[in-house]
Design a protein around this motif. Structure first.
Motif, PDB file in Angstrom:
ATOM      1  N   GLY A  73       0.823  -1.202   0.000  1.00  0.00           N
ATOM      2  CA  GLY A  73       0.000   0.000   0.000  1.00  0.00           C
ATOM      3  C   GLY A  73       0.858   1.252   0.000  1.00  0.00           C
ATOM      4  N   ALA A  74       0.215   2.364   0.200  1.00  0.00           N
ATOM      5  CA  ALA A  74       0.874   3.672   0.135  1.00  0.00           C
ATOM      6  C   ALA A  74       1.853   3.859   1.290  1.00  0.00           C
ATOM      7  CB  ALA A  74      -0.170   4.777   0.165  1.00  0.00           C
ATOM      8  N   LEU A  75       2.927   4.577   1.034  1.00  0.00           N
ATOM      9  CA  LEU A  75       3.901   4.910   2.059  1.00  0.00           C
ATOM     10  C   LEU A  75       3.297   5.962   2.977  1.00  0.00           C
ATOM     11  CD1 LEU A  75       6.767   4.700   3.208  1.00  0.00           C
ATOM     12  CD2 LEU A  75       7.436   6.502   1.596  1.00  0.00           C
ATOM     13  N   ARG A  76       3.301   5.686   4.262  1.00  0.00           N
ATOM     14  CA  ARG A  76       2.741   6.635   5.224  1.00  0.00           C
ATOM     15  C   ARG A  76       3.814   7.242   6.115  1.00  0.00           C
ATOM     16  NH1 ARG A  76      -2.705   3.890   6.474  1.00  0.00           N
ATOM     17  NH2 ARG A  76      -3.743   4.322   4.511  1.00  0.00           N
ATOM     18  N   GLN A  77       4.768   6.398   6.555  1.00  0.00           N
ATOM     19  CA  GLN A  77       5.740   6.890   7.517  1.00  0.00           C
ATOM     20  C   GLN A  77       7.020   6.062   7.449  1.00  0.00           C
ATOM     21  OE1 GLN A  77       5.033   6.434  11.893  1.00  0.00           O
ATOM     22  NE2 GLN A  77       4.850   8.666  11.785  1.00  0.00           N
ATOM     23  N   VAL A  78       8.130   6.736   7.675  1.00  0.00           N
ATOM     24  CA  VAL A  78       9.426   6.095   7.848  1.00  0.00           C
ATOM     25  C   VAL A  78       9.941   6.569   9.199  1.00  0.00           C
ATOM     26  CG1 VAL A  78      11.801   5.915   7.001  1.00  0.00           C
ATOM     27  CG2 VAL A  78       9.912   6.117   5.358  1.00  0.00           C
ATOM     28  N   VAL A  79      10.359   5.631  10.040  1.00  0.00           N
ATOM     29  CA  VAL A  79      10.916   5.985  11.346  1.00  0.00           C
ATOM     30  C   VAL A  79      12.330   5.424  11.408  1.00  0.00           C
ATOM     31  CG1 VAL A  79      10.688   5.787  13.848  1.00  0.00           C
ATOM     32  CG2 VAL A  79       8.630   5.924  12.419  1.00  0.00           C
ATOM     33  N   VAL A  80      13.274   6.301  11.719  1.00  0.00           N
ATOM     34  CA  VAL A  80      14.659   5.883  11.867  1.00  0.00           C
ATOM     35  C   VAL A  80      14.998   5.944  13.349  1.00  0.00           C
ATOM     36  CG1 VAL A  80      17.061   6.389  11.281  1.00  0.00           C
ATOM     37  CG2 VAL A  80      15.246   6.802   9.598  1.00  0.00           C
ATOM     38  N   GLN A  81      15.374   4.793  13.909  1.00  0.00           N
ATOM     39  CA  GLN A  81      15.768   4.735  15.312  1.00  0.00           C
ATOM     40  C   GLN A  81      17.283   4.703  15.389  1.00  0.00           C
ATOM     41  OE1 GLN A  81      14.191   1.436  17.532  1.00  0.00           O
ATOM     42  NE2 GLN A  81      15.294   2.014  19.385  1.00  0.00           N
ATOM     43  N   MET A  82      17.832   5.665  16.110  1.00  0.00           N
ATOM     44  CA  MET A  82      19.271   5.740  16.336  1.00  0.00           C
ATOM     45  C   MET A  82      19.522   5.465  17.817  1.00  0.00           C
ATOM     46  SD  MET A  82      19.692   9.175  14.041  1.00  0.00           S
ATOM     47  CE  MET A  82      17.977   9.673  14.173  1.00  0.00           C
ATOM     48  N   SER A  83      20.751   5.398  18.246  1.00  0.00           N
ATOM     49  CA  SER A  83      21.019   5.079  19.650  1.00  0.00           C
ATOM     50  C   SER A  83      20.529   6.168  20.601  1.00  0.00           C
ATOM     51  CB  SER A  83      22.504   4.810  19.877  1.00  0.00           C
ATOM     52  OG  SER A  83      23.275   5.946  19.560  1.00  0.00           O
ATOM     53  N   ARG A  84      20.487   7.424  20.146  1.00  0.00           N
ATOM     54  CA  ARG A  84      20.057   8.518  21.020  1.00  0.00           C
ATOM     55  C   ARG A  84      18.963   9.388  20.426  1.00  0.00           C
ATOM     56  NH1 ARG A  84      25.567   8.649  21.098  1.00  0.00           N
ATOM     57  NH2 ARG A  84      25.598  10.547  19.896  1.00  0.00           N
ATOM     58  N   ALA A  85      18.390   8.980  19.309  1.00  0.00           N
ATOM     59  CA  ALA A  85      17.379   9.836  18.670  1.00  0.00           C
ATOM     60  C   ALA A  85      16.495   9.023  17.738  1.00  0.00           C
ATOM     61  CB  ALA A  85      18.065  10.951  17.884  1.00  0.00           C
ATOM     62  N   PHE A  86      15.372   9.613  17.363  1.00  0.00           N
ATOM     63  CA  PHE A  86      14.455   9.067  16.367  1.00  0.00           C
ATOM     64  C   PHE A  86      14.186  10.157  15.349  1.00  0.00           C
ATOM     65  CE2 PHE A  86      13.590   6.453  20.001  1.00  0.00           C
ATOM     66  CZ  PHE A  86      13.246   5.215  19.485  1.00  0.00           C
ATOM     67  N   LEU A  87      14.030   9.752  14.108  1.00  0.00           N
ATOM     68  CA  LEU A  87      13.619  10.661  13.045  1.00  0.00           C
ATOM     69  C   LEU A  87      12.322  10.117  12.477  1.00  0.00           C
ATOM     70  CD1 LEU A  87      14.639  13.190  11.514  1.00  0.00           C
ATOM     71  CD2 LEU A  87      15.586  11.637   9.807  1.00  0.00           C
ATOM     72  N   PHE A  88      11.249  10.891  12.603  1.00  0.00           N
ATOM     73  CA  PHE A  88       9.945  10.529  12.063  1.00  0.00           C
ATOM     74  C   PHE A  88       9.756  11.261  10.744  1.00  0.00           C
ATOM     75  CE2 PHE A  88       9.431   9.546  16.467  1.00  0.00           C
ATOM     76  CZ  PHE A  88       8.495   8.526  16.521  1.00  0.00           C
ATOM     77  N   LEU A 131      -0.705  21.055  -3.002  1.00  0.00           N
ATOM     78  CA  LEU A 131       0.123  20.452  -4.036  1.00  0.00           C
ATOM     79  C   LEU A 131      -0.570  19.232  -4.611  1.00  0.00           C
ATOM     80  CD1 LEU A 131       3.495  20.593  -2.112  1.00  0.00           C
ATOM     81  CD2 LEU A 131       2.738  22.144  -3.893  1.00  0.00           C
ATOM     82  N   GLY A 132      -0.446  19.057  -5.909  1.00  0.00           N
ATOM     83  CA  GLY A 132      -0.963  17.858  -6.553  1.00  0.00           C
ATOM     84  C   GLY A 132       0.170  16.916  -6.844  1.00  0.00           C
ATOM     85  N   PRO A 133      -0.147  15.683  -7.220  1.00  0.00           N
ATOM     86  CA  PRO A 133       0.917  14.733  -7.540  1.00  0.00           C
ATOM     87  C   PRO A 133       1.753  15.211  -8.711  1.00  0.00           C
ATOM     88  CG  PRO A 133      -1.274  13.730  -7.781  1.00  0.00           C
ATOM     89  CD  PRO A 133      -1.473  15.147  -7.374  1.00  0.00           C
ATOM     90  N   ALA A 134       3.067  15.017  -8.604  1.00  0.00           N
ATOM     91  CA  ALA A 134       3.977  15.469  -9.646  1.00  0.00           C
ATOM     92  C   ALA A 134       4.012  14.512 -10.823  1.00  0.00           C
ATOM     93  CB  ALA A 134       5.379  15.635  -9.072  1.00  0.00           C
ATOM     94  N   SER A 135       3.747  13.239 -10.572  1.00  0.00           N
ATOM     95  CA  SER A 135       3.792  12.245 -11.639  1.00  0.00           C
ATOM     96  C   SER A 135       2.987  11.038 -11.215  1.00  0.00           C
ATOM     97  CB  SER A 135       5.238  11.829 -11.914  1.00  0.00           C
ATOM     98  OG  SER A 135       5.720  11.033 -10.860  1.00  0.00           O
ATOM     99  N   SER A 136       3.001  10.006 -12.037  1.00  0.00           N
ATOM    100  CA  SER A 136       2.278   8.798 -11.680  1.00  0.00           C
ATOM    101  C   SER A 136       2.987   8.017 -10.582  1.00  0.00           C
ATOM    102  CB  SER A 136       2.097   7.905 -12.908  1.00  0.00           C
ATOM    103  OG  SER A 136       3.370   7.522 -13.396  1.00  0.00           O
ATOM    104  N   ALA A 137       4.225   8.349 -10.279  1.00  0.00           N
ATOM    105  CA  ALA A 137       4.972   7.670  -9.222  1.00  0.00           C
ATOM    106  C   ALA A 137       4.982   8.530  -7.967  1.00  0.00           C
ATOM    107  CB  ALA A 137       6.395   7.382  -9.679  1.00  0.00           C
ATOM    108  N   THR A 138       3.809   8.843  -7.426  1.00  0.00           N
ATOM    109  CA  THR A 138       3.699   9.677  -6.239  1.00  0.00           C
ATOM    110  C   THR A 138       3.960   8.861  -4.989  1.00  0.00           C
ATOM    111  OG1 THR A 138       1.353   9.242  -6.002  1.00  0.00           O
ATOM    112  CG2 THR A 138       1.976  11.137  -7.364  1.00  0.00           C
ATOM    113  N   ILE A 139       3.963   9.510  -3.876  1.00  0.00           N
ATOM    114  CA  ILE A 139       4.239   8.854  -2.607  1.00  0.00           C
ATOM    115  C   ILE A 139       3.250   7.735  -2.345  1.00  0.00           C
ATOM    116  CG2 ILE A 139       4.171   9.233  -0.104  1.00  0.00           C
ATOM    117  CD1 ILE A 139       5.587  11.881  -0.657  1.00  0.00           C
ATOM    118  N   GLY A 140       1.997   7.912  -2.683  1.00  0.00           N
ATOM    119  CA  GLY A 140       0.993   6.892  -2.420  1.00  0.00           C
ATOM    120  C   GLY A 140       0.937   5.790  -3.450  1.00  0.00           C
TER     121      GLY A 140
END
Length: 149
Positions: A73-88, A131-140
């Motif tokens: 399905g569509a990409l909703r979130q990427v979470v990066v877990q580091m030893s002292r931080a998270f990037l959402f 914003l509208g989708p830029a192309s047929s390969a959008t995030i979703g």
């Protein structure tokens, strides 16, 4: 090349409130689908925004590849877990991308996940443009419809 965060009082205030609500949150940035900064919280400078936009572009690219390969399905979130931080990194329905960094030993990751989800749900009120989708390969786009033809 130096990038500056677009100043928009409503978006900046919304990002500041997001950062203020969660202990350990350090900054929040909203990027356009092509990685251009649309706004940032008061804690983020232009140099960091430029670096974050490059990192986010790469992570979103990997996330999109995973959605195509795994047909999840569509990409909703990427979470990066580091030893002292998270990037959402969360996708917003209009194509923009929210990025928030939270750090510290006693941070509440669940609180940040909740606040990110709430921001995404209400983001269109804060964003300066639609914003509208830029192309047929959008995030979703999972690419699945192209393989099954």
């Amino acid at each position: 090349m130096t990038s500056a965060v677009v100043t928009n009082d409503g978006l900046t205030s919304a990002l500041d409130r997001l950062v203020d609500r969660v202990h350990g949150a350090e900054f929040a940035v909203v990027l356009s689908p092509d990685g251009l900064p649309l706004g940032g919280s008061r804690q983020v400078g232009a140099e960091l925004v430029e670096q974050i936009s490059g990192v986010v572009a790469g992570l979103i690219g990997l996330g999109l590849a995973a959605t195509r390969v795994c047909e999840g399905g569509a990409l909703r979130q990427v979470v990066v877990q580091m030893s002292r931080a998270f990037l959402f990194i969360a996708t917003i329905p209009n194509g923009t991308i929210l990025t928030v960094r939270i750090a510290g030993d006693d941070v509440e990751v669940g609180d940040m996940a909740y606040e990110v989800a709430m921001f995404v749900g209400q983001a269109e009120r804060h964003l300066p443009i639609r914003l509208g989708p830029a192309s047929s390969a959008t995030i979703g786009d999972t690419g699945a419809q192209h393989r099954h033809r």
